[in-house]
Write a protein that holds these residues in place. Structure first.
Motif, PDB file in Angstrom:
ATOM      1  N   UNK A 120      55.328  26.325  32.535  1.00 21.37           N
ATOM      2  CA  UNK A 120      54.434  25.651  33.366  1.00 21.37           C
ATOM      3  C   UNK A 120      54.784  26.098  34.816  1.00 21.37           C
ATOM      4  N   UNK A 121      56.131  26.042  34.977  1.00 17.97           N
ATOM      5  CA  UNK A 121      56.729  26.319  36.207  1.00 17.97           C
ATOM      6  C   UNK A 121      56.347  27.709  36.750  1.00 17.97           C
ATOM      7  N   UNK A 122      56.470  28.575  35.728  1.00 20.36           N
ATOM      8  CA  UNK A 122      56.280  29.991  35.779  1.00 20.36           C
ATOM      9  C   UNK A 122      55.046  30.211  36.117  1.00 20.36           C
ATOM     10  N   UNK A 123      54.176  29.655  35.436  1.00 18.27           N
ATOM     11  CA  UNK A 123      52.764  29.998  35.501  1.00 18.27           C
ATOM     12  C   UNK A 123      52.211  29.497  37.082  1.00 18.27           C
ATOM     13  N   UNK A 124      52.616  28.198  37.414  1.00 22.28           N
ATOM     14  CA  UNK A 124      52.501  27.670  38.675  1.00 22.28           C
ATOM     15  C   UNK A 124      53.103  28.801  39.887  1.00 22.28           C
ATOM     16  N   UNK A 125      54.107  29.398  39.655  1.00 17.44           N
ATOM     17  CA  UNK A 125      54.591  30.401  40.627  1.00 17.44           C
ATOM     18  C   UNK A 125      53.783  31.480  40.738  1.00 17.44           C
ATOM     19  N   UNK A 126      53.254  32.009  39.520  1.00 17.31           N
ATOM     20  CA  UNK A 126      52.516  33.158  39.475  1.00 17.31           C
ATOM     21  C   UNK A 126      51.147  32.895  39.917  1.00 17.31           C
ATOM     22  N   UNK A 127      50.744  31.828  40.105  1.00 14.05           N
ATOM     23  CA  UNK A 127      49.400  31.335  40.562  1.00 14.05           C
ATOM     24  C   UNK A 127      49.779  31.308  42.065  1.00 14.05           C
ATOM     25  N   UNK A 128      50.896  30.747  42.589  1.00  7.29           N
ATOM     26  CA  UNK A 128      51.194  30.644  44.147  1.00  7.29           C
ATOM     27  C   UNK A 128      51.417  32.241  44.608  1.00  7.29           C
ATOM     28  N   UNK A 129      52.004  33.258  43.893  1.00  7.30           N
ATOM     29  CA  UNK A 129      52.118  34.553  44.321  1.00  7.30           C
ATOM     30  C   UNK A 129      50.769  35.047  44.212  1.00  7.30           C
ATOM     31  N   UNK A 130      49.715  34.975  43.388  1.00  6.31           N
ATOM     32  CA  UNK A 130      48.664  35.708  43.395  1.00  6.31           C
ATOM     33  C   UNK A 130      47.673  34.851  44.821  1.00  6.31           C
ATOM     34  N   UNK A 131      47.963  33.601  44.794  1.00 11.67           N
ATOM     35  CA  UNK A 131      47.400  33.067  45.976  1.00 11.67           C
ATOM     36  C   UNK A 131      47.739  33.754  47.378  1.00 11.67           C
ATOM     37  N   UNK A 132      49.247  33.789  47.568  1.00 13.16           N
ATOM     38  CA  UNK A 132      49.423  34.454  48.712  1.00 13.16           C
ATOM     39  C   UNK A 132      49.042  35.922  49.040  1.00 13.16           C
ATOM     40  N   UNK A 133      49.017  36.621  47.849  1.00 15.72           N
ATOM     41  CA  UNK A 133      48.686  38.132  47.677  1.00 15.72           C
ATOM     42  C   UNK A 133      47.251  38.169  48.220  1.00 15.72           C
ATOM     43  N   UNK A 134      46.464  37.100  47.868  1.00 14.17           N
ATOM     44  CA  UNK A 134      44.934  37.188  48.188  1.00 14.17           C
ATOM     45  C   UNK A 134      44.818  36.975  49.708  1.00 14.17           C
ATOM     46  N   UNK A 135      45.656  35.950  50.213  1.00 15.73           N
ATOM     47  CA  UNK A 135      45.760  35.683  51.620  1.00 15.73           C
ATOM     48  C   UNK A 135      46.146  36.733  52.189  1.00 15.73           C
ATOM     49  N   UNK A 136      47.460  37.526  52.025  1.00 14.91           N
ATOM     50  CA  UNK A 136      47.673  38.537  52.610  1.00 14.91           C
ATOM     51  C   UNK A 136      46.762  39.599  52.652  1.00 14.91           C
TER      52      UNK A 136
END
Length: 420
Positions: free
Chosen positions: A18-34
């Motif tokens: 669950x934590x890994x999925x959350x981190x991946x989601x956060x990474x994807x979110x920041x990539x999109x923001x970038x």
């Protein structure tokens, strides 16, 4: 107990996943923001560049476009304005601004030479400069007419704007220049003006002109018979520092200093019958257009350089520093005269003396090796500095620079003490 352990293990694993999925989601979110920020930055930069281009055209008109009685068509591009002289199949003048943005070389040379569609009568074209045939093996064969497509407003002045850079390759901005002129002294002048802008953090209003007259030759093999100017002029004003200058150069190879070609804008007006910067106040215009001192306009490492001695003023058997390169293979003693503009005493005790042009632009170097210094009644690196001298010996080529090694003080005499 075993079931409890398995349940605990499963819960732990689930938590990790669950934590890994959350981190991946956060990474994807920041990539999109970038990505969004990068797109916004690109859009903002493009908008800024568009405004800069509009400002350049506005500023060019504000100081006054060149005025004359010629009935040439006025063409306005993104960062330059020109008039096209149909009779000569090239611009009569091109006006642009060199801004401090040139320090940001965002785009490389595009080389997209093409006709200028804005010229109603049709501009020059590739076939005015060379022909290209495709051979049976697919290779291209070039048949040149002997001239470079010389930029009037140089492409490097626009490397901060992709659009302006591309437009600098329009044939309306080209003029037939001899290769040894276009790639050497003309390029050096262009470099010097860019260096001036960066050094002074200022903008230059620049007008470049081929000197057009009825007696110029034409490229007869070209489809439009483009005229071949004998001379070119480049004038510039710096409003921030209240300076103005003009350069007038022959369409030929030259090793002369840039200051050799300086003149006043007034003189170019008389030569071309064109009035420049007419929207400036009369007082400012008169002051800027009468200036002739080119010292401030040349690179710092050339400030101390001086022109070579006129060879016609030298006695028979004496030569200036420009002529020294032709003596490197004679293996005979000759006498070279020039002004000592820089000296160096190396850590090993060797002395190097440059005449007329200082390192790294030296054109003739005198070497006195450490074991020979005792043969001089003075310290050569100090006594000779700033003096005009004549040096006798054999000229050799050292890494492309004509050089002469001397062994004693009798090999060097002051210019005023030379034999007549």
């Amino acid at each position: 107990m075993k079931k409890l352990f398995i349940c605990s293990l499963l819960f732990f694993c689930f938590t990790i996943i669950s934590k890994a999925q959350t981190l991946n989601e956060q990474i994807q979110t920041y990539k999109q923001e970038q990505k969004n920020l990068e797109q916004k930055l690109t859009t903002t930069k493009n908008q800024l560049d568009s405004l800069k281009l509009l400002k350049i055209i506005e500023d060019l008109n504000a100081v006054g476009l060149p005025k004359s009685d010629f009935k040439d068509e006025v063409i306005t591009h993104s960062a330059m304005i020109l008039t096209y002289a149909e009779e000569f199949e090239q611009a009569r003048w091109v006006m642009h601004i060199i801004t401090p943005d040139i320090a940001q070389t965002s785009f490389g040379r595009s080389n997209d030479f093409r006709e200028d569609e804005k010229v109603s009568t049709g501009s020059a074209k590739q076939e005015d400069y060379f022909l290209v045939d495709t051979l049976e093996n697919g290779k291209l064969e070039y048949d040149g007419f002997g001239y470079d497509r010389g930029h009037l407003a140089p492409s490097a002045d626009f490397r901060w704007s992709e659009k302006a850079l591309s437009e600098s390759f329009l044939y309306s901005n080209m003029s037939p220049q001899k290769a040894e002129f276009n790639r050497e002294v003309w390029a050096h002048l262009e470099d010097a003006l860019r260096a001036y802008v960066i050094k002074n953090n200022t903008s230059l209003y620049v007008v470049t002109l081929p000197i057009l007259s009825q007696d110029v030759q034409k490229i007869e093999r070209g489809v439009n018979k483009v005229a071949i100017p004998k001379r070119y002029a480049k004038i510039a004003i710096d409003l921030k520092n209240s300076r103005g200058i003009a350069f007038l150069l022959p369409n030929a190879a030259s090793t002369s200093l840039l200051t050799t070609f300086t003149t006043s804008i007034d003189e170019i007006e008389k030569l071309t019958q064109i009035d420049f910067f007419s929207n400036l106040s009369d007082e400012l215009e008169n002051r800027l257009e009468s200036m002739t001192d080119g010292k401030e306009w040349i690179p710092s490492d050339e400030q101390q350089d001086v022109a070579a001695i006129d060879p016609m003023s030298l006695p028979k058997g004496y030569f200036n520093t420009n002529q020294a390169k032709y003596k490197t293979k004679s293996n005979k003693k000759v006498t070279i005269c020039g002004t000592v503009v820089s000296t160096k005493l190396s850590s090993k005790g060797n002395i190097f003396i440059n005449l007329d042009r200082a390192f790294p632009n030296q054109v003739f170097t005198v070497s006195i090796f450490a074991d020979k210094v005792k043969n001089f009644p003075y310290k050569p690196e100090e006594y000779l500095k700033g003096k005009t001298i004549c040096v006798t010996g054999k000229v050799s080529d050292y890494n492309g620079t004509p050089s002469m090694s001397v062994e004693n003080g009798k090999s060097i005499v002051l210019y005023e003490e030379k034999e007549e």
